[in-house]
Write an enzyme that holds these catalytic residues in place. Structure first.
Site, PDB file in Angstrom:
ATOM      1  N   SER A   1       2.877   3.500   3.359  1.00  0.00           N
ATOM      2  CA  SER A   1       1.826   3.310   2.668  1.00  0.00           C
ATOM      3  C   SER A   1       0.661   4.298   2.996  1.00  0.00           C
ATOM      4  O   SER A   1       0.724   4.992   3.985  1.00  0.00           O
ATOM      5  CB  SER A   1       1.221   1.782   2.934  1.00  0.00           C
ATOM      6  OG  SER A   1      -0.092   1.555   2.526  1.00  0.00           O
TER       7      SER A   1
ATOM      8  N   TYR B   1      -1.482  -4.969   9.116  1.00  0.00           N
ATOM      9  CA  TYR B   1      -0.579  -4.093   8.154  1.00  0.00           C
ATOM     10  C   TYR B   1      -0.499  -2.709   8.516  1.00  0.00           C
ATOM     11  O   TYR B   1       0.649  -1.935   8.385  1.00  0.00           O
ATOM     12  CB  TYR B   1      -1.195  -4.245   6.712  1.00  0.00           C
ATOM     13  CG  TYR B   1      -0.284  -3.590   5.710  1.00  0.00           C
ATOM     14  CD1 TYR B   1       0.983  -4.193   5.224  1.00  0.00           C
ATOM     15  CD2 TYR B   1      -1.108  -2.811   4.939  1.00  0.00           C
ATOM     16  CE1 TYR B   1       1.441  -3.645   4.228  1.00  0.00           C
ATOM     17  CE2 TYR B   1      -0.522  -2.030   3.830  1.00  0.00           C
ATOM     18  CZ  TYR B   1       0.844  -2.604   3.341  1.00  0.00           C
ATOM     19  OH  TYR B   1       1.475  -2.202   2.484  1.00  0.00           O
TER      20      TYR B   1
END
Length: 250
Positions: A144, A157
């Site tokens: 990501s 995350y």
């Protein structure tokens, strides 16, 4: 319409029941690959498989909990046994549980580490043996933009996706003397179910507001990038692709 860039190849896609995973499975099937579809939601996988088959492709449903090491290894073995080989592994399964550190539930941290990192690592290891035996293969890991840049409220995350990026680069270096390629895909804002599971309401509203202010990426945009990476000539390894919406600043 099925082409032949991946004719005779077998691709395994995790998290294939929706979003980027489903779009990637369709894209690889359109290139001629037989596609193994892995996720927990079997009914959705069956629907996707039916669509691929109706378009002239080949699909195998492999229900899998990517946090269960035994199931992940069985997923790879079933793919090889049923479809004959494994040429492309797309580790897409993941979850984004955004919370500030002071208020975060450590179980959510663990869930992200188990799914986003450990499941991906085990799948890569399981696939690697088959790819080394045949002397070729592609491992595509979904990281990501959060695997490059840390954000307040996204610590857990971030930790998981930085881990994916680091693991992928180390693996790439380990297999660099072979025709096995490792690609890290780093999407920015994508219109998927990912944000629906954010437990912190402030973080959820922030993500939803950001998405409303721009045209986010679609799962098909990421699928095209994955297809691009795995259809390159053997001597070309697309190491990393960072893909943001044009209007995403951070």
């Amino acid at each position: 319409m099925v082409s032949d860039a991946l004719e005779g190849d077998v691709a395994l896609v995790t998290g294939a029941s929706s979003g980027i995973g489903a779009a990637t499975a369709r894209a690889l099937a359109e290139e001629g690959a037989a596609v193994a579809l892995a996720a927990r939601r079997e009914e959705r996988l069956e629907e996707l498989a039916d669509g691929i088959k109706s378009d002239g492709g080949e699909a195998l449903v492999v229900p899998t909990d990517a946090t269960d090491e035994e199931q992940v290894r069985e997923m790879v073995e079933e793919t090889v046994e049923e479809l004959g080989t494994l040429d492309v592994l797309v580790n897409n399964a993941g979850v984004m549980l955004l919370e500030p550190v002071a208020e975060a539930d450590p179980e959510n941290w663990q869930r992200m580490l188990d799914l986003n990192v450990q499941g991906l690592m085990v799948a890569s290891q399981a696939a690697l043996g088959h790819m080394q035996e045949q002397g070729s293969g592609d491992i595509v890991n979904l990281s990501s933009v959060a695997g490059r840049k840390a954000y307040a409220g996204s610590s857990g995350y971030n930790a998981s996706k930085f881990g994916v990026t680091a693991f992928s680069e180390a693996l790439r270096e380990e297999v660099a003397d072979s025709d096995i390629r490792v690609t890290t895909i780093e999407p920015g804002a994508v219109d998927t179910e990912l944000a629906e599971h954010i437990p912190d309401e402030d973080q959820k509203e922030q993500i939803e507001g950001m998405m409303d202010e721009m045209e986010p990426l679609r799962p098909e945009d990421i699928a095209r990038s994955i297809r691009f990476a795995v259809t390159q000539p053997t001597h070309v390894d697309i190491n990393e692709l960072l893909i943001r919406p044009t209007r995403q600043e951070l």
